[in-house]
Write a protein that holds these residues in place. Structure first.
Motif, PDB file in Angstrom:
ATOM      1  N   LEU A 768       0.834  -1.157   0.032  1.00 19.47           N
ATOM      2  CA  LEU A 768      -0.186   0.005  -0.053  1.00 19.47           C
ATOM      3  C   LEU A 768       0.924   1.140   0.008  1.00 19.47           C
ATOM      4  CD1 LEU A 768      -2.813   1.298   0.076  1.00 19.47           C
ATOM      5  CD2 LEU A 768      -2.623   0.978   2.409  1.00 19.47           C
ATOM      6  N   PHE A 769       1.961   1.152   0.851  1.00 22.66           N
ATOM      7  CA  PHE A 769       2.914   2.353   0.956  1.00 22.66           C
ATOM      8  C   PHE A 769       3.331   2.685  -0.548  1.00 22.66           C
ATOM      9  CE2 PHE A 769       2.938   1.954   5.348  1.00 22.66           C
ATOM     10  CZ  PHE A 769       2.813   3.357   5.735  1.00 22.66           C
ATOM     11  N   THR A 770       3.887   1.664  -1.025  1.00 25.60           N
ATOM     12  CA  THR A 770       4.505   1.766  -2.602  1.00 25.60           C
ATOM     13  C   THR A 770       3.357   2.025  -3.574  1.00 25.60           C
ATOM     14  OG1 THR A 770       5.963  -0.626  -1.934  1.00 25.60           O
ATOM     15  CG2 THR A 770       5.953   0.236  -4.138  1.00 25.60           C
ATOM     16  N   GLU A 771       2.180   1.515  -3.610  1.00 21.58           N
ATOM     17  CA  GLU A 771       1.046   2.066  -4.430  1.00 21.58           C
ATOM     18  C   GLU A 771       1.066   3.591  -4.272  1.00 21.58           C
ATOM     19  OE1 GLU A 771      -3.447   1.218  -5.479  1.00 21.58           O
ATOM     20  OE2 GLU A 771      -2.396  -0.286  -4.128  1.00 21.58           O
ATOM     21  N   LEU A 772       0.777   4.009  -3.094  1.00 21.85           N
ATOM     22  CA  LEU A 772       0.878   5.509  -2.882  1.00 21.85           C
ATOM     23  C   LEU A 772       2.037   6.217  -3.405  1.00 21.85           C
ATOM     24  CD1 LEU A 772      -0.949   5.327   0.801  1.00 21.85           C
ATOM     25  CD2 LEU A 772      -2.111   6.012  -1.509  1.00 21.85           C
ATOM     26  N   LEU A 773       3.272   5.927  -2.836  1.00 20.66           N
ATOM     27  CA  LEU A 773       4.322   6.437  -3.323  1.00 20.66           C
ATOM     28  C   LEU A 773       4.414   6.566  -5.046  1.00 20.66           C
ATOM     29  CD1 LEU A 773       6.708   7.992  -2.235  1.00 20.66           C
ATOM     30  CD2 LEU A 773       7.825   5.747  -2.343  1.00 20.66           C
ATOM     31  N   ILE A 776       2.058   9.136  -6.040  1.00 20.40           N
ATOM     32  CA  ILE A 776       2.329  10.416  -5.833  1.00 20.40           C
ATOM     33  C   ILE A 776       3.306  11.024  -6.991  1.00 20.40           C
ATOM     34  CG2 ILE A 776       3.790  12.159  -4.361  1.00 20.40           C
ATOM     35  CD1 ILE A 776       2.471  10.227  -1.827  1.00 20.40           C
ATOM     36  N   ARG A 777       4.314  10.122  -7.274  1.00 18.44           N
ATOM     37  CA  ARG A 777       5.358  10.117  -8.211  1.00 18.44           C
ATOM     38  C   ARG A 777       4.659  10.629  -9.565  1.00 18.44           C
ATOM     39  NH1 ARG A 777       9.331   5.424  -6.229  1.00 18.44           N
ATOM     40  NH2 ARG A 777      11.020   6.684  -5.177  1.00 18.44           N
ATOM     41  N   SER A 778       3.817   9.692  -9.773  1.00 11.91           N
ATOM     42  CA  SER A 778       3.331   9.706 -11.425  1.00 11.91           C
ATOM     43  C   SER A 778       2.366  10.478 -11.701  1.00 11.91           C
ATOM     44  CB  SER A 778       3.051   8.321 -11.655  1.00 11.91           C
ATOM     45  OG  SER A 778       1.801   7.898 -10.875  1.00 11.91           O
ATOM     46  N   SER A 779       1.569  11.077 -10.540  1.00  9.69           N
ATOM     47  CA  SER A 779       0.523  11.816 -10.681  1.00  9.69           C
ATOM     48  C   SER A 779       0.567  13.249 -11.610  1.00  9.69           C
ATOM     49  CB  SER A 779      -0.213  12.133  -9.395  1.00  9.69           C
ATOM     50  OG  SER A 779      -1.482  12.720  -9.578  1.00  9.69           O
ATOM     51  N   ASP A 780      -0.110  13.497 -12.791  1.00  6.11           N
ATOM     52  CA  ASP A 780       0.212  14.768 -13.146  1.00  6.11           C
ATOM     53  C   ASP A 780      -0.908  15.800 -12.705  1.00  6.11           C
ATOM     54  OD1 ASP A 780       1.982  13.611 -14.951  1.00  6.11           O
ATOM     55  OD2 ASP A 780       0.057  13.029 -16.129  1.00  6.11           O
ATOM     56  N   ILE A 784      -5.152  15.521  -7.023  1.00  9.31           N
ATOM     57  CA  ILE A 784      -4.810  14.153  -6.716  1.00  9.31           C
ATOM     58  C   ILE A 784      -3.791  13.933  -6.152  1.00  9.31           C
ATOM     59  CG2 ILE A 784      -4.801  11.727  -7.774  1.00  9.31           C
ATOM     60  CD1 ILE A 784      -6.928  12.546  -9.779  1.00  9.31           C
ATOM     61  N   ARG A 785      -2.522  14.487  -6.607  1.00 13.28           N
ATOM     62  CA  ARG A 785      -1.361  14.318  -5.743  1.00 13.28           C
ATOM     63  C   ARG A 785      -1.212  14.740  -4.259  1.00 13.28           C
ATOM     64  NH1 ARG A 785       1.842  16.786  -9.202  1.00 13.28           N
ATOM     65  NH2 ARG A 785       1.839  18.961  -7.961  1.00 13.28           N
ATOM     66  N   ASP A 786      -1.983  15.909  -4.182  1.00 13.95           N
ATOM     67  CA  ASP A 786      -1.776  16.097  -2.539  1.00 13.95           C
ATOM     68  C   ASP A 786      -2.808  15.438  -1.914  1.00 13.95           C
ATOM     69  OD1 ASP A 786      -0.700  18.394  -3.860  1.00 13.95           O
ATOM     70  OD2 ASP A 786      -2.546  19.761  -3.911  1.00 13.95           O
ATOM     71  N   THR A 787      -4.112  14.887  -2.162  1.00 15.51           N
ATOM     72  CA  THR A 787      -4.756  13.982  -1.378  1.00 15.51           C
ATOM     73  C   THR A 787      -4.005  12.538  -1.346  1.00 15.51           C
ATOM     74  OG1 THR A 787      -6.186  13.658  -3.506  1.00 15.51           O
ATOM     75  CG2 THR A 787      -7.183  14.959  -1.768  1.00 15.51           C
ATOM     76  N   SER A 812      10.956   9.387   2.376  1.00 15.25           N
ATOM     77  CA  SER A 812      11.515  10.464   3.083  1.00 15.25           C
ATOM     78  C   SER A 812      12.412  11.190   1.785  1.00 15.25           C
ATOM     79  CB  SER A 812      12.533  10.245   4.200  1.00 15.25           C
ATOM     80  OG  SER A 812      13.617   9.587   3.634  1.00 15.25           O
ATOM     81  N   THR A 813      12.932  10.617   0.900  1.00 17.77           N
ATOM     82  CA  THR A 813      13.658  11.106  -0.437  1.00 17.77           C
ATOM     83  C   THR A 813      12.696  11.900  -1.107  1.00 17.77           C
ATOM     84  OG1 THR A 813      15.220   9.210  -0.138  1.00 17.77           O
ATOM     85  CG2 THR A 813      15.052  10.750  -2.115  1.00 17.77           C
ATOM     86  N   VAL A 814      11.577  11.403  -1.457  1.00 17.33           N
ATOM     87  CA  VAL A 814      10.389  12.161  -2.086  1.00 17.33           C
ATOM     88  C   VAL A 814       9.863  13.411  -1.530  1.00 17.33           C
ATOM     89  CG1 VAL A 814       8.136  11.673  -3.194  1.00 17.33           C
ATOM     90  CG2 VAL A 814       9.866   9.787  -3.673  1.00 17.33           C
ATOM     91  N   LEU A 815       9.600  13.007  -0.441  1.00 14.34           N
ATOM     92  CA  LEU A 815       8.875  14.027   0.638  1.00 14.34           C
ATOM     93  C   LEU A 815       9.967  15.332   0.706  1.00 14.34           C
ATOM     94  CD1 LEU A 815       7.114  11.906   3.037  1.00 14.34           C
ATOM     95  CD2 LEU A 815       6.104  12.971   1.333  1.00 14.34           C
TER      96      LEU A 815
END
Length: 1055
Positions: A768-773, A776-780, A784-787, A812-815
């Motif tokens: 689930l964490f991986t799916e959310l990450l 976030i990375r791929s969302s244009d 949607i990225r914010d939520t 943490s790197t992405v954030l």
């Protein structure tokens, strides 16, 4: 002979008739030897003529056959008798049967009396059978029409045996059989009226009183024919006149009847006829009246003559087991009193009184019916005159051991009341009430009252109710009476219900409880009219509001009985009932809780889908009301073991599954509220019933507000029952992650919140964490990225410790890379998410994040990066104070926060001030009432800042930090902050003024009392004290009396 043979086939009736006559005469005038050769050729034509449609041809043919048989003997006609017997029962045509009967009669006459004696028993036996086909009976009865013609006086001995057959046939359900029997009866009377009276009369008299009305009707007709015959009148004139007592008889006809029948028999016949005038069947009454008018010359005089005989019959009939006979006798009795006047009452009443002492119940019953009829026909004065005899008779009959007698006595009472009015109640009802105390007669007396009620409820109830509802309340009698009271009961419900509740209240918890409940049940279930139902629901619901526990219990028990057992349609009172019952769910008494729960459950189980949907809006409102009354606690009615919320779940499920979008939303919100108000233990049995429909509807395409309500409900359920939802984990995860991609922001935010609750019961959280990450990375789409960032924050909060170290590092790197994002919302969401992650980072990772990013030197970096870092640092102090405020980092953290709070950029300063508020709370929790001087001084500066935004956020943080039930700050620490806040109460900005008031209330702990206020007041200067007192008067005390605001202080959480 050839000519005669051909004549039988001729179309002309006269020709066929003459041919038959010729044959008949030839056989009677010539020698049989001469005619024997022609027999085979003539017989077929004669047989055909015997079945001719024209009666005259049949008659002549029958006579010819008789002459032939008489002339030649039976031996020459071997097949004739079998053919005639067969044709006699021919089904298709009554003409054939008539011809065969006529022919058989003539043949039997030709063969002589011996043949009659031989065949008659068989004919009578067959005609008497009840299990034979109607056409067979018809054929045999026809014989009784023709045999008297052919045999004349020789047939007299058979008149007696055939009369019962004829009478029985007169009651046949087939009209053609009845017509044949009537013709046969009339034939016998016309031929044997003088000679066979002794045989005819007993049978006809018996028929007058038969249980079958058709036999009574036919007996009256035949008896009329007999009397007309004897008296020499035709009886065919009309007797329809204005009065039923107009007579057409003459003294001469009366004399003729007496001469023919004798006085005693005449009296018996006329008594039977007179009773026929009161028959239950109209046709019998009309026929009897017709005969009576023609043969009787003076009704009153004749009645006096036949009175002894008539009275003997009446008493016998009043005692009959046949209800019709008793009714006839009673009517006749009433008629007698009308005709002969009240002078005969002294003769009649003693006889009836004697009849009531009889051992035979029928006779006692008959007496009651007779008394009713007498009173109906008698004046009020006469009844009052004889009341000394009548009243004890009615009393005794009302307490008779036999129900039928009591029933008849009730009708007598009804008549007595109709005649003498209220006096009847005073004479009889107190006696019956007194009999209730007597063990031997109480059951009979109760039923007597019930029977009286059945016939006179509107009069009897107003008399009885006050007596029965006076303590001690007699619920047993009320229960009996209610079953027969009908609508009359409704008028007295407002008196009966409180009395029954007070009686039930006394018996609850005793051995008599069940009996008392059964009595209450009888009363309330007997009410079926709409007004009565309204009174029951309103009065019982009103009683449930009583401060007296026993009354509430009794009302709840009766409501449960009513809702679960009544067959009446209470749809019109549905909303009131549901509202009143749900309100009881906050009661502290287990009896009230269980009974009201059961009652509500009974209601919802009976509802169809339409009514369930119509109820949803009101149900939601009612649940809100009980929730408010519960003041944040669980509602006891939703937390009953093994019952839980199932009483309302059916309605809410129906709303979620089949309602329109508005109803779906309403039902989901109501369900969410129910979940909040119910304990986890009580919810567990219903988890499957609740979750399934919610997931199913979330998968369909409905408007955003429906989805929001459904997601909120699922979130609440997850928070409440957690592990109990594990079976639904895959479906829930799929549903929530899909909702994160929804086009509507509110749906996405609710999905993020729900995922945060779901993660708690998750065992394998990494996917689930991986799916959310990845999302976030791929969302244009930034929205949607914010939520998704918010969802990542919530799942981190719930399962940050379970996530794999490598995935945590990636997150943490992405954030960290997003802390300087161009878009404010993304920057804030990622900062909040990073802060949440700080609670779960390893010491090394945390040190790196702090030193290289959050606490790093800010000179020369973009303000957005600094803003992101300041947000992350502030929120991290709030979510992980034990780690960020440890000695290792505290000074650096405080310095950075204070530095941010004094930044030029307002957003950075605001985030710094928030951090100060979080630090303030940390110090209050750890160091009692002291704050570091640097922190308190900077707060004061912020409160005095020229920017309203800065002042406002400083006030909010003071309000928030002092919100929880922690010890207050030291009065010396409070004093300067308070002075700054008091100055702000005069600020030109309304928000600044409002929040300074809120902050003062929390700073001085005014919701907990005035202790802090007093201690600070003592050290304030006069000007500040005056300002404080003025604020207290103006707004502070009012604010302190209200509930505190629940505003979200963390601005990195999207709303």
């Amino acid at each position: 002979m050839p000519i005669v043979q051909r004549a039988f086939q001729d179309r002309s009736t006269d020709t066929r008739k003459m041919a038959a006559q010729i044959i008949g005469n030839m056989y009677s005038l010539t020698d049989q030897k001469d005619l024997a050769p022609y027999l085979p050729s003539v017989t077929p034509g004669l047989k055909a003529s015997l079945l001719d449609p024209v009666p005259e041809v049949r008659t002549v043919s029958a006579k010819a056959l008789g002459a032939m048989v008489k002339g030649m003997g039976e031996s020459c006609f071997e097949d004739l008798l079998p053919w005639l017997m067969e044709t006699l029962t021919y089904e298709q045509s009554s003409v054939d049967r008539s011809g065969a009967a006529q022919g058989l009669a003539e043949v039997m006459a030709g063969l002589g009396v011996e043949k009659l004696e031989k065949l008659m028993p068989e004919i009578v036996a067959t005609a008497s059978k009840v299990d034979i086909a109607p056409h067979v009976r018809d054929g045999y009865i026809m014989m009784f029409n023709y045999l008297p013609i052919t045999f004349g006086d020789k047939f007299t001995p058979y008149v007696g045996p055939i009369i019962p057959c004829i009478l029985k046939a007169l009651a046949d359900e087939n009209e053609f059989v009845r017509d044949t029997a009537l013709r046969a009866g009339q034939r016998i009377i016309s031929m044997y009226a003088e000679t066979a009276i002794a045989l005819l009369l007993p049978q006809l008299e018996q028929g007058l009183f038969d249980d079958l009305w058709r036999i009574r009707f036919s007996s009256v007709q035949l008896l009329g024919d007999l009397l007309f015959h004897i008296s020499g009148v035709t009886g065919k004139m009309t007797t329809e006149t204005a009065s039923e007592d107009d007579n057409f008889g003459t003294a001469q006809s009366n004399k003729a009847i007496i001469n023919a029948l004798g006085v005693e028999r005449r009296n018996g016949v006329l008594a039977g006829l007179y009773m026929g005038r009161s028959d239950t069947q109209l046709v019998v009454r009309q026929a009897s009246l017709h005969v009576w008018k023609i043969v009787v010359s003076n009704t009153p005089r004749t009645l006096r003559e036949i009175l002894p005989t008539l009275f003997g019959l009446l008493l016998r009939f009043l005692a009959s087991t046949c209800a019709d006979k008793r009714t006839v006798a009673a009517r006749t009795l009433g008629d007698l009193v009308r005709k002969l006047g009240e002078k005969i009452l002294p003769e009649i009443i003693p006889i009836l009184e004697e009849g009531l002492r009889s051992e035979k119940s029928d006779e006692r019953q008959g007496v009651c019916i007779g008394l009713s009829e007498i009173m109906k026909s008698t004046s009020r004065d006469a009844v009052l005159f004889f009341s000394e005899s009548l009243v004890p008779t009615v009393r005794k009959a009302l307490c008779d051991p036999l129900e039928e007698v009591r029933e008849a006595a009730a009708k007598t009472f009804e008549q007595l009341h109709s005649t003498i009015g209220h006096q009847a109640l005073e004479d009889i009802l107190p006696f019956l009430l007194k009999q209730l105390d007597n063990e031997e007669t109480s059951d009979f007396a109760v039923d007597g009252l019930k029977q009286v009620m059945a016939v006179k409820s509107r009069v009897v109830l107003p008399y009885l109710v006050p007596k029965l509802t006076t303590p001690p309340v007699n619920t047993r009698v009320l229960a009996f009476l209610s079953s027969v009271a009908g609508d009359a009961l409704t008028r007295h419900l407002s008196v009966i219900l409180p009395a029954m509740m007070s009686a039930l209240k006394e018996k609850l918890g005793t051995s008599e409880e069940q009996l008392e409940m059964a009595n209450c049940q009888s009363v309330i279930l007997s009410v079926e009219d709409d007004i009565g139902q309204r009174i029951i629901t309103e009065d019982l619901l009103e009683a449930t509001r009583s401060s007296e526990l026993g009354m509430r219990q009794a009302a709840a028990v009766m409501l449960n009985i009513y809702c679960s057992k009544t067959k009446a349609d209470y749809t019109g009172h549905l909303k009131n009932l549901v509202s009143g019952l749900i309100r009881l769910f906050n009661d502290t008494n287990p009896v009230v809780l269980n009974e009201s729960w059961d009652a509500l459950n009974s209601i919802t189980k009976k509802l169809d889908a339409g009514n369930q949907l119509a109820l949803i809006e009101d149900l939601h409102r009612d649940i809100r009301v009980v929730g408010n009354e519960a003041k944040g606690e669980h509602v006891p009615g939703f937390c009953i073991p093994k019952k839980g919320v199932t009483s309302i779940l059916l309605v809410l499920r129906e709303g979620v599954l089949t309602g329109n979008p508005e109803q779906k939303e309403e039902a989901a919100k109501a369900l969410g509220l129910v979940i909040k108000l119910t304990s986890a233990e009580a919810l567990k049995p219903s988890v499957v019933s609740i979750t399934g429909p919610l997931i199913r509807i979330l998968g369909d395409r409905f408007s955003w507000n429906v989805k929001v309500a459904l997601l909120e409900t699922l979130s609440l359920l997850l928070a409440k029952v957690e592990i109990a939802l594990k079976p639904f984990l895959p479906q829930l995860q799929t549903t929530f992650t899909k909702a994160l991609q929804d086009s509507h922001r509110a749906v996405r935010l609710k999905a993020a919140d729900a995922l945060g609750k779901l993660i708690v019961i998750h065992v394998k959280v990494d996917p689930l964490f991986t799916e959310l990450l990845n999302g976030i990375r791929s969302s244009d789409d930034s929205a949607i990225r914010d939520t998704m960032l918010q969802a990542l924050r919530f799942v981190t909060r719930g399962a940050g410790a379970k996530v794999d170290a490598a995935i945590r590092k990636n997150i943490s790197t992405v954030l960290l890379g997003m802390l300087g994002h161009d878009e404010d919302a993304t920057r804030m969401a990622s900062a909040g998410c990073l802060a949440e992650l700080c609670a779960f980072l390893s010491e090394e990772e945390l040190s790196t994040v702090l030193h290289q990013h959050l606490l790093a030197d800010v000179s020369g970096i973009d303000w957005m990066v600094r803003h992101g870092r300041s947000l992350a640092l502030s929120v991290a102090v709030n979510v992980a104070p034990s780690r960020l405020c440890s000695p290792k980092y505290y000074n650096s953290v405080q310095e950075m926060i204070l530095s941010n709070a004094t930044a030029d950029r307002i957003p950075i300063a605001v985030s710094g001030i928030r951090g100060m508020g979080f630090l303030m709370k940390y110090h209050m929790e750890g160091e009692g009432g002291n704050l570091p001087p640097k922190l308190s001084n900077l707060f004061i500066k912020c409160l005095q800042n020229s920017s309203s935004d800065i002042k406002l956020v400083a006030e909010k943080m003071i309000w928030w930090a002092n919100k929880s039930r922690l010890p207050s700050l030291d009065p010396q620490t409070i004093k300067p902050i308070l002075k700054a806040l008091l100055d702000n109460t005069k600020d030109k900005n309304t928000s600044v003024r409002a929040y300074s008031d809120q902050a003062i209330v929390n700073l001085l702990k005014m919701r907990e009392g005035e202790e802090v206020l007093q201690s600070v007041s003592r050290i304030l200067d006069a000007a500040s004290l005056e300002l404080l007192n003025e604020s207290c008067r103006r707004s502070l005390k009012k604010l302190a009396s209200q509930a505190d605001s629940e505003e979200q202080i963390d601005d990195t959480i999207l709303t």
